[in-house]
Scaffold this motif. Sequence first.
Motif, mmCIF file in Angstrom:
data_model
loop_
_atom_site.group_PDB
_atom_site.id
_atom_site.type_symbol
_atom_site.label_atom_id
_atom_site.label_comp_id
_atom_site.label_asym_id
_atom_site.label_seq_id
_atom_site.Cartn_x
_atom_site.Cartn_y
_atom_site.Cartn_z
ATOM 1 N N PRO A 28 4.264 -0.375 -14.423
ATOM 2 C CA PRO A 28 4.455 0.416 -13.210
ATOM 3 C C PRO A 28 5.927 0.496 -12.856
ATOM 4 O O PRO A 28 6.724 -0.299 -13.371
ATOM 5 N N PRO A 29 6.300 1.414 -11.991
ATOM 6 C CA PRO A 29 7.712 1.508 -11.599
ATOM 7 C C PRO A 29 8.226 0.169 -11.074
ATOM 8 O O PRO A 29 7.465 -0.598 -10.483
ATOM 9 N N LYS A 30 9.510 -0.087 -11.300
ATOM 10 C CA LYS A 30 10.090 -1.395 -10.979
ATOM 11 C C LYS A 30 9.858 -1.785 -9.530
ATOM 12 O O LYS A 30 9.594 -2.935 -9.218
ATOM 13 N N ASN A 31 9.960 -0.791 -8.663
ATOM 14 C CA ASN A 31 9.802 -1.031 -7.234
ATOM 15 C C ASN A 31 8.421 -1.614 -6.942
ATOM 16 O O ASN A 31 8.270 -2.637 -6.270
ATOM 17 N N ALA A 45 0.842 -1.201 0.000
ATOM 18 C CA ALA A 45 0.000 0.000 0.000
ATOM 19 C C ALA A 45 0.874 1.247 0.000
ATOM 20 O O ALA A 45 0.626 2.191 -0.776
ATOM 21 N N GLU A 46 1.909 1.206 0.843
ATOM 22 C CA GLU A 46 2.834 2.345 0.887
ATOM 23 C C GLU A 46 3.464 2.603 -0.469
ATOM 24 O O GLU A 46 3.483 3.723 -0.983
ATOM 25 N N VAL A 47 3.988 1.510 -1.018
ATOM 26 C CA VAL A 47 4.668 1.632 -2.313
ATOM 27 C C VAL A 47 3.701 2.126 -3.366
ATOM 28 O O VAL A 47 4.043 2.962 -4.211
ATOM 29 N N GLU A 48 2.470 1.621 -3.285
ATOM 30 C CA GLU A 48 1.469 2.034 -4.279
ATOM 31 C C GLU A 48 1.237 3.533 -4.195
ATOM 32 O O GLU A 48 1.191 4.213 -5.213
ATOM 33 N N VAL A 49 1.105 4.012 -2.949
ATOM 34 C CA VAL A 49 0.892 5.453 -2.763
ATOM 35 C C VAL A 49 2.082 6.233 -3.319
ATOM 36 O O VAL A 49 1.918 7.193 -4.067
ATOM 37 N N ALA A 50 3.272 5.752 -2.948
ATOM 38 C CA ALA A 50 4.485 6.434 -3.395
ATOM 39 C C ALA A 50 4.576 6.438 -4.913
ATOM 40 O O ALA A 50 4.948 7.446 -5.522
ATOM 41 N N CYS A 51 4.229 5.307 -5.467
ATOM 42 C CA CYS A 51 4.381 5.184 -6.920
ATOM 43 C C CYS A 51 3.265 5.886 -7.653
ATOM 44 O O CYS A 51 3.429 6.284 -8.801
ATOM 45 N N GLN A 52 2.105 5.976 -6.992
ATOM 46 C CA GLN A 52 0.979 6.607 -7.662
ATOM 47 C C GLN A 52 1.361 8.027 -8.061
ATOM 48 O O GLN A 52 1.049 8.462 -9.165
ATOM 49 N N ALA A 53 2.040 8.716 -7.132
ATOM 50 C CA ALA A 53 2.481 10.084 -7.414
ATOM 51 C C ALA A 53 3.353 10.102 -8.663
ATOM 52 O O ALA A 53 3.156 10.928 -9.561
ATOM 53 N N GLU A 54 4.258 9.142 -8.706
ATOM 54 C CA GLU A 54 5.171 9.076 -9.857
ATOM 55 C C GLU A 54 4.400 8.814 -11.137
ATOM 56 O O GLU A 54 4.621 9.458 -12.163
ATOM 57 N N ILE A 55 3.471 7.859 -11.009
ATOM 58 C CA ILE A 55 2.679 7.514 -12.195
ATOM 59 C C ILE A 55 1.862 8.719 -12.634
ATOM 60 O O ILE A 55 1.803 9.055 -13.819
ATOM 61 N N ASP A 56 1.229 9.373 -11.647
ATOM 62 C CA ASP A 56 0.416 10.548 -11.971
ATOM 63 C C ASP A 56 1.264 11.605 -12.665
ATOM 64 O O ASP A 56 0.834 12.215 -13.640
ATOM 65 N N GLN A 57 2.459 11.756 -12.113
ATOM 66 C CA GLN A 57 3.365 12.742 -12.695
ATOM 67 C C GLN A 57 3.652 12.424 -14.151
ATOM 68 O O GLN A 57 3.690 13.303 -15.011
ATOM 69 N N ARG A 58 3.850 11.125 -14.391
ATOM 70 C CA ARG A 58 4.145 10.724 -15.773
ATOM 71 C C ARG A 58 2.912 10.794 -16.652
ATOM 72 O O ARG A 58 2.995 11.031 -17.852
ATOM 73 N N LEU A 59 1.757 10.575 -16.014
ATOM 74 C CA LEU A 59 0.515 10.542 -16.802
ATOM 75 C C LEU A 59 0.002 11.963 -17.112
ATOM 76 O O LEU A 59 -0.598 12.165 -18.163
#
Lengths: 566, 318
Positions: free
Chosen positions: A248-251, A160-174
């Motif tokens: 999604p990001p590798k992490n 869940a943590e990673v998802e939240v962290a990555c969501q920002a990254e994904i959103d940024q890319r999207l």
Amino acid sequence: MLWRGLENEPSLFVFSFKSMSVMSKDDSKMDSVKYGLLKLIDVSGFKVFDPVVRLCFREEPGKQVGEIVRYMVIPIIFVAFCIGAWAVIAPRHKTKAGRVPDPSQVLSALSVNHTLHVRENEKEADFNALDSRREDRIASVEVTLKEKETEEVELKKKLAEVEVACQAEIDQRLAPLNARLEKLRTSHKEAADARKSEIVTLSEKVVAETAAEDELTALMASDVKLKDEAKEKEKRVKELIEDVKSNPPKNLKRTQLAYNGLAIEIAHLKKRLDYLGKSNRGEKVAVAKADLAKKEEKLKAADEPAGLLAAAKSVVRSEEKVDRIASQSYPRGTTIWFQVWRSLFTVFIGFIMAALVAIPFGIMCGLNRVVMACLTPIISIFKPVSPVVWLLIFQIVVGAFFPNPETHPFFVMMSNIPWVSSLKVNPAMVYSACTVAMCAVWPALVNTALGVSSIDQDHLNVAKVLKLGLWQRLVKIVIPSSLPLVFAGLRISLGVGWMVLIAAEALSGSEGLGKYVWDQYQNGGSMSFANIIFACFVVGIIGFFLDRMMIILQRSVSFDDGAAVV
Amino acid sequence: MSEFAMEIDNVDVGFGPPSQRVEVLDKINLKVKPNEFVAIIGFSGSGKSTLMNLLAGIQPASTGGVFMDGQLVTEPGPERGILFQNYSLLPWLSVYGNIELAVKTVFPEMTAPERKEYIQGYIDMVSLTGSEWKKPSELSGGMRQRLSLARTLSMKPGVLLLDEPLSALDALTRANLQDEIIRIWEEDRRTVIMITNDVDEAVLMADRIVALTPGPKATLGKSFDVELERPRDRTTLNFNREFIELRNTVTKYMVGINEEAKALRTGANLPLPDLMPIDFLSVGNQPRKVVLEDEEPSSESTVTQDKPELVGVGVGNE
């Protein structure tokens, strides 16, 4: 002093002599080990390792290192280069089944397939476990299950943590992509509206007969074309968005995979508990027996004839049920190693069938030119026929021998042979084996005929002088002298057979590596493509070892060294 | 019973269809007494091996017949033991196995321990003790021929046929084996017919030497009795007058018949035109060189002059 010196000398001499003799003894022992190893390497055709062994025994180290560099290090570098090229190129190629898997994915396919196999084994053991062994297993499974479940909770949190962290990254890319898409859409919309109003005004003009009709159609046509173009542009941007979403990001990906793996393992442990508990064979038998006991009591209690009869009937039925459950075996899922064993068994059956036909006929051909003339047209016509055709013919022709395979004595017999029964011999396997035999028979036949017909005239003169009879001549002269060529033929046959088998299994649906590949192709899971490539390596490596085995056999029967080419 | 151990009676051998028939042997007559050692000496290509195959029964006679103890020879058999030039050992069998195969087929009644002892005896006789389980490929040429000899002798043949048995061996091994064969023969006398191309060998070993004229249509020529006393010692023999004379006589005779044959052969040859090789250096290259170096035009004219001459040399006979 002098005496002492003299006294000491002989003992010194004896000592040195002793150590010398010990050393030479050791040396000769080492030599025999060394030459034994070298011979083994030579016979098995792994000549590449020759300098390694020599280096280990410190024989001309400089030369050996040179050889190792030339014939081992450089080839290894080359292979590594190929794998590297694969790793770089493969993911760039998109297919219907996803990207072409890279080496790491194929390697993970190995571990996934192996884990599947191990888990099936565990479940089977659980199914058959009884009494104290069962209890032990339950205890250990429960302990691991508990561990895994706590692990799962933690991992879920982390995910869940990673998802939240990555969501920002994904959103940024999207975000830019979405903005671009939105921009495109509005601009296209505006253009389309403009064109629409233009068309409306033009159509009014046409009605008023101030404009020609073809002008209108031309405008309509260009409108359609522009719409399509706009759609195509939007599609490209959408694809980019999809790409970001599906990669999604590798992490995150790693965490997801770990979580999925853990979830599967927990499910597996729960299934194991089921097999150790309710679905355990011993448990099931116990339940059935309890039922039987109840029925038997009822039978004893029954007093009127009709009730007695019914009770007796149900007792008989319960007894049958107990027997059936007791003889049940675990319904194993097919796993890769089972497929490998079954393929190997099938190819050997086919190969032996081929050899049993090819060798006698080859000998007859070699001995008698009339037989050779008779068989030549048959060999020439049937040799190039595709295995696929043979398989279909065998399915029809051989299939006619067992309309009811379950009750046919051959299959019943096969299911009673200890090891063979686990391989589940079925008609599809018979067809595959026959196809292998049909395609593998030709090289062995032709080579045997060649070997027999090219016997040294000197050897035949010996037979003449000794006045050997036909049988003696065959056994003592003809067969031994043609053996190297016979085995060369058998080696080719086995290679052909292994190649044919994979195709035959895929087509006939006989469990084995061929069917594995076919199933993977058909089911189209996320791992399928990697599994297919993994199977390709399994087939290749097994084929390589089969060939090596035949080389060793061929070497061991050939009397003139170097008859076998590696 | 005939008084001869082996007899060849007016035998012709030819190959091929009548239109292009090659007569290899022509009117061969030979009578060999029991326990006699006869050497047949001939040049290579004169049909020696055909003669040996004829004696062994492998090659049938076109006309005439070969008799052993008065019986017509129709097929090969162990009673005429043949020692092949190329050993004819079975490469997949060991030394012991090669002899065993022969002994088992010729003496099937022998019991296993008897046979073992018998075979070992022959292995010892040819000094191959210790190599019983080696394969022929592990033996040297001399050892192979010794094994072949042991195998042949183990069949207890009435007549021993030696087909250039030593010609594939080096000189030292050859001398060694000659002595060995003689020693074995003297211990256990029997009829021997040996084919060879070595006059010394023939004189050293045989009781009688018969010359085979060069083929085609080879026939047996003069016969020489060797009356040197046995045992013959090769070291002293070289100074023996009788030996030297006999050797010279035989050699001279052999050379003589060879020249005769050559004369006959060249008589049948067609005369060929006398061709001279073209001297390219003087004809072809020089003028060209001249052109390249760009000299006087007069030398260029020689090129055109030479050209027809060049063709002339190629075809004509002067």
